[in-house]
Motif scaffolding. Structure first.
Motif, PDB file in Angstrom:
ATOM      1  N   CYS A  31      53.295  22.336 -47.614  1.00  0.00           N
ATOM      2  CA  CYS A  31      54.244  21.462 -46.923  1.00  0.00           C
ATOM      3  C   CYS A  31      53.646  20.870 -45.658  1.00  0.00           C
ATOM      4  N   CYS A  32      52.524  21.409 -45.214  1.00  0.00           N
ATOM      5  CA  CYS A  32      51.917  20.961 -43.969  1.00  0.00           C
ATOM      6  C   CYS A  32      50.971  19.787 -44.224  1.00  0.00           C
ATOM      7  N   ASP A  33      50.695  19.042 -43.167  1.00  0.00           N
ATOM      8  CA  ASP A  33      49.830  17.869 -43.272  1.00  0.00           C
ATOM      9  C   ASP A  33      48.359  18.220 -43.125  1.00  0.00           C
ATOM     10  N   LEU A  34      48.066  19.271 -42.363  1.00  0.00           N
ATOM     11  CA  LEU A  34      46.695  19.680 -42.082  1.00  0.00           C
ATOM     12  C   LEU A  34      46.621  21.201 -42.135  1.00  0.00           C
ATOM     13  N   VAL A  35      45.430  21.719 -42.443  1.00  0.00           N
ATOM     14  CA  VAL A  35      45.269  23.167 -42.594  1.00  0.00           C
ATOM     15  C   VAL A  35      44.046  23.641 -41.808  1.00  0.00           C
ATOM     16  N   VAL A  36      44.262  24.626 -40.950  1.00  0.00           N
ATOM     17  CA  VAL A  36      43.185  25.326 -40.243  1.00  0.00           C
ATOM     18  C   VAL A  36      43.216  26.770 -40.724  1.00  0.00           C
ATOM     19  N   ALA A  37      42.069  27.305 -41.100  1.00  0.00           N
ATOM     20  CA  ALA A  37      42.035  28.663 -41.651  1.00  0.00           C
ATOM     21  C   ALA A  37      40.821  29.426 -41.146  1.00  0.00           C
ATOM     22  N   ALA A  38      41.022  30.714 -40.911  1.00  0.00           N
ATOM     23  CA  ALA A  38      39.899  31.589 -40.610  1.00  0.00           C
ATOM     24  C   ALA A  38      39.021  31.732 -41.848  1.00  0.00           C
ATOM     25  N   ARG A  39      37.737  31.961 -41.648  1.00  0.00           N
ATOM     26  CA  ARG A  39      36.806  32.092 -42.773  1.00  0.00           C
ATOM     27  C   ARG A  39      37.195  33.224 -43.722  1.00  0.00           C
ATOM     28  N   THR A  40      37.902  34.215 -43.199  1.00  0.00           N
ATOM     29  CA  THR A  40      38.301  35.367 -44.004  1.00  0.00           C
ATOM     30  C   THR A  40      39.650  35.171 -44.684  1.00  0.00           C
ATOM     31  N   ALA A  41      40.282  34.041 -44.483  1.00  0.00           N
ATOM     32  CA  ALA A  41      41.572  33.777 -45.125  1.00  0.00           C
ATOM     33  C   ALA A  41      41.372  33.454 -46.601  1.00  0.00           C
ATOM     34  N   SER A  42      42.442  33.582 -47.370  1.00  0.00           N
ATOM     35  CA  SER A  42      42.393  33.188 -48.776  1.00  0.00           C
ATOM     36  C   SER A  42      43.779  32.773 -49.230  1.00  0.00           C
ATOM     37  N   PHE A  43      43.794  31.997 -50.314  1.00  0.00           N
ATOM     38  CA  PHE A  43      45.018  31.398 -50.831  1.00  0.00           C
ATOM     39  C   PHE A  43      45.172  31.762 -52.305  1.00  0.00           C
TER      40      PHE A  43
ATOM     41  N   GLY B  76      45.956  33.297 -61.408  1.00  0.00           N
ATOM     42  CA  GLY B  76      46.618  33.992 -60.313  1.00  0.00           C
ATOM     43  C   GLY B  76      45.647  34.533 -59.286  1.00  0.00           C
ATOM     44  N   ASP B  77      44.352  34.192 -59.426  1.00  0.00           N
ATOM     45  CA  ASP B  77      43.338  34.700 -58.499  1.00  0.00           C
ATOM     46  C   ASP B  77      43.352  33.910 -57.193  1.00  0.00           C
ATOM     47  N   ASN B  78      42.711  34.479 -56.174  1.00  0.00           N
ATOM     48  CA  ASN B  78      42.697  33.871 -54.850  1.00  0.00           C
ATOM     49  C   ASN B  78      41.536  32.891 -54.685  1.00  0.00           C
ATOM     50  N   LEU B  79      41.746  31.942 -53.805  1.00  0.00           N
ATOM     51  CA  LEU B  79      40.736  30.964 -53.420  1.00  0.00           C
ATOM     52  C   LEU B  79      40.358  31.239 -51.973  1.00  0.00           C
ATOM     53  N   SER B  80      39.075  31.479 -51.719  1.00  0.00           N
ATOM     54  CA  SER B  80      38.648  31.775 -50.359  1.00  0.00           C
ATOM     55  C   SER B  80      38.774  30.540 -49.480  1.00  0.00           C
ATOM     56  N   ALA B  81      38.958  30.764 -48.193  1.00  0.00           N
ATOM     57  CA  ALA B  81      39.085  29.642 -47.260  1.00  0.00           C
ATOM     58  C   ALA B  81      37.814  28.810 -47.227  1.00  0.00           C
ATOM     59  N   GLU B  82      36.667  29.465 -47.344  1.00  0.00           N
ATOM     60  CA  GLU B  82      35.410  28.716 -47.302  1.00  0.00           C
ATOM     61  C   GLU B  82      35.278  27.801 -48.517  1.00  0.00           C
ATOM     62  N   ARG B  83      35.668  28.287 -49.690  1.00  0.00           N
ATOM     63  CA  ARG B  83      35.649  27.429 -50.874  1.00  0.00           C
ATOM     64  C   ARG B  83      36.710  26.338 -50.745  1.00  0.00           C
ATOM     65  N   ALA B  84      37.873  26.691 -50.209  1.00  0.00           N
ATOM     66  CA  ALA B  84      38.940  25.705 -50.024  1.00  0.00           C
ATOM     67  C   ALA B  84      38.505  24.595 -49.073  1.00  0.00           C
ATOM     68  N   GLU B  85      37.731  24.928 -48.053  1.00  0.00           N
ATOM     69  CA  GLU B  85      37.236  23.911 -47.126  1.00  0.00           C
ATOM     70  C   GLU B  85      36.242  22.982 -47.828  1.00  0.00           C
ATOM     71  N   ARG B  86      35.369  23.560 -48.648  1.00  0.00           N
ATOM     72  CA  ARG B  86      34.403  22.731 -49.384  1.00  0.00           C
ATOM     73  C   ARG B  86      35.114  21.778 -50.342  1.00  0.00           C
ATOM     74  N   LEU B  87      36.261  22.207 -50.872  1.00  0.00           N
ATOM     75  CA  LEU B  87      37.003  21.405 -51.832  1.00  0.00           C
ATOM     76  C   LEU B  87      37.975  20.417 -51.171  1.00  0.00           C
ATOM     77  N   GLY B  88      38.082  20.479 -49.841  1.00  0.00           N
ATOM     78  CA  GLY B  88      38.900  19.516 -49.133  1.00  0.00           C
ATOM     79  C   GLY B  88      40.321  19.953 -48.831  1.00  0.00           C
ATOM     80  N   PHE B  89      40.687  21.180 -49.165  1.00  0.00           N
ATOM     81  CA  PHE B  89      42.034  21.673 -48.899  1.00  0.00           C
ATOM     82  C   PHE B  89      42.189  22.089 -47.443  1.00  0.00           C
ATOM     83  N   VAL B  90      41.170  22.741 -46.886  1.00  0.00           N
ATOM     84  CA  VAL B  90      41.185  23.199 -45.503  1.00  0.00           C
ATOM     85  C   VAL B  90      40.441  22.187 -44.641  1.00  0.00           C
TER      86      VAL B  90
END
Length: 249
Positions: free
Chosen positions: A107-119, A154-168
């Motif tokens: 629902c948010c417009d922008l995402v900031v995440a710690a490197r250890t976060a996951s989705f 149902g597996d998690n996506l790491s924040a670092e991978r999410a950043e590379r993919l443009g989500f973070v």
């Protein structure tokens, strides 16, 4: 309070504070988020919002025992999922964002995440599907096959991978997500607020012009899954701390 707010100049920081329950979304959280988002939208002195959780958990999603409570008049599910917003909202994610937690991030417009976060969208591990819009909104922020991977495994996506993919948008060191989000909000608020809102409104309309049909399909599908034996097995297995035995019924 399960939802706390504080002001940093023209930024409203909204924090889910139910850490003992992994910031699970219940009726009290829904009411608190709704009130906070109403404040952000209605106060002309506020130009931007930041949504965050605790240092170890953004949110584990809907409370499986009590549920998330009734939808609110202005925000819908969890006070935010159906909300028509005008002001920019930034997610600051530490730790896990799962299920409804991810759907709040979406629902948010922008995402900031710690490197250890996951989705993650683990609903299929409970016999369900993401019913707060995640099943279709995730395909807007991730490449199709990655979105399908999250939905089907149902597996998690790491924040670092999410950043590379443009989500973070911004990665920070652990513990730095909120400060990173406030720094990003400062960059946003350096611009003309009405122009920022107008630009985002046009962009949101292009990304999601009308969700009414897909919401109807999503709600109907979710209701059908709630009546299956697999759903009951998934919930029983979760609370019994065992692996589920699926029957496709």
């Amino acid at each position: 309070m399960t939802v706390e707010t504080s002001r940093q100049g023209r930024v409203l920081v909204v924090r889910i504070n139910r850490e003992e329950k992994r910031n699970a979304l219940n009726a009290e959280v829904t009411a608190g988020l709704d009130q906070a988002m109403n404040e952000l939208e209605d106060d002309p002195e506020l130009w931007c919002g930041v949504l965050t959780g605790g240092p170890r958990m953004f949110s584990a999603g809907a409370d499986l025992k009590s549920g998330p409570g009734e939808p609110t008049a202005r925000g819908g599910y969890v006070g935010l999922i159906h909300r028509a917003r005008t002001k920019p909202l930034i997610a600051a994610v530490e730790g896990l964002a799962l299920g409804g937690g991810v759907e709040l991030v979406l629902c948010c417009d922008l995402v900031v995440a710690a490197r250890t976060a996951s989705f993650g969208l683990p609903e299929v591990k409970r016999g369900l599907m993401p019913d707060f819009g995640g099943a279709f909104r995730i395909t807007r922020v991730l490449p199709q096959n990655i979105a399908f991977e999250l939905l089907a495994t149902g597996d998690n996506l790491s924040a670092e991978r999410a950043e590379r993919l443009g989500f973070v948008n911004v990665l920070t060191e652990p513990g730095g997500a909120l400060d990173g989000a406030l720094a990003l909000a400062k960059r946003v608020n350096a611009n003309a607020p009405l122009a920022v809102r107008a630009a985002l409104a046009i962009a949101r309309q292009e990304v999601a012009p009308d969700e009414s049909t897909i919401w109807e399909h999503s709600d109907n599908t979710h209701e059908a899954l709630l009546k299956t034996a697999d759903f009951q097995e998934g919930i029983d297995a979760f609370f019994s701390r065992r692996s589920p035995v699926w029957t496709a019924r």
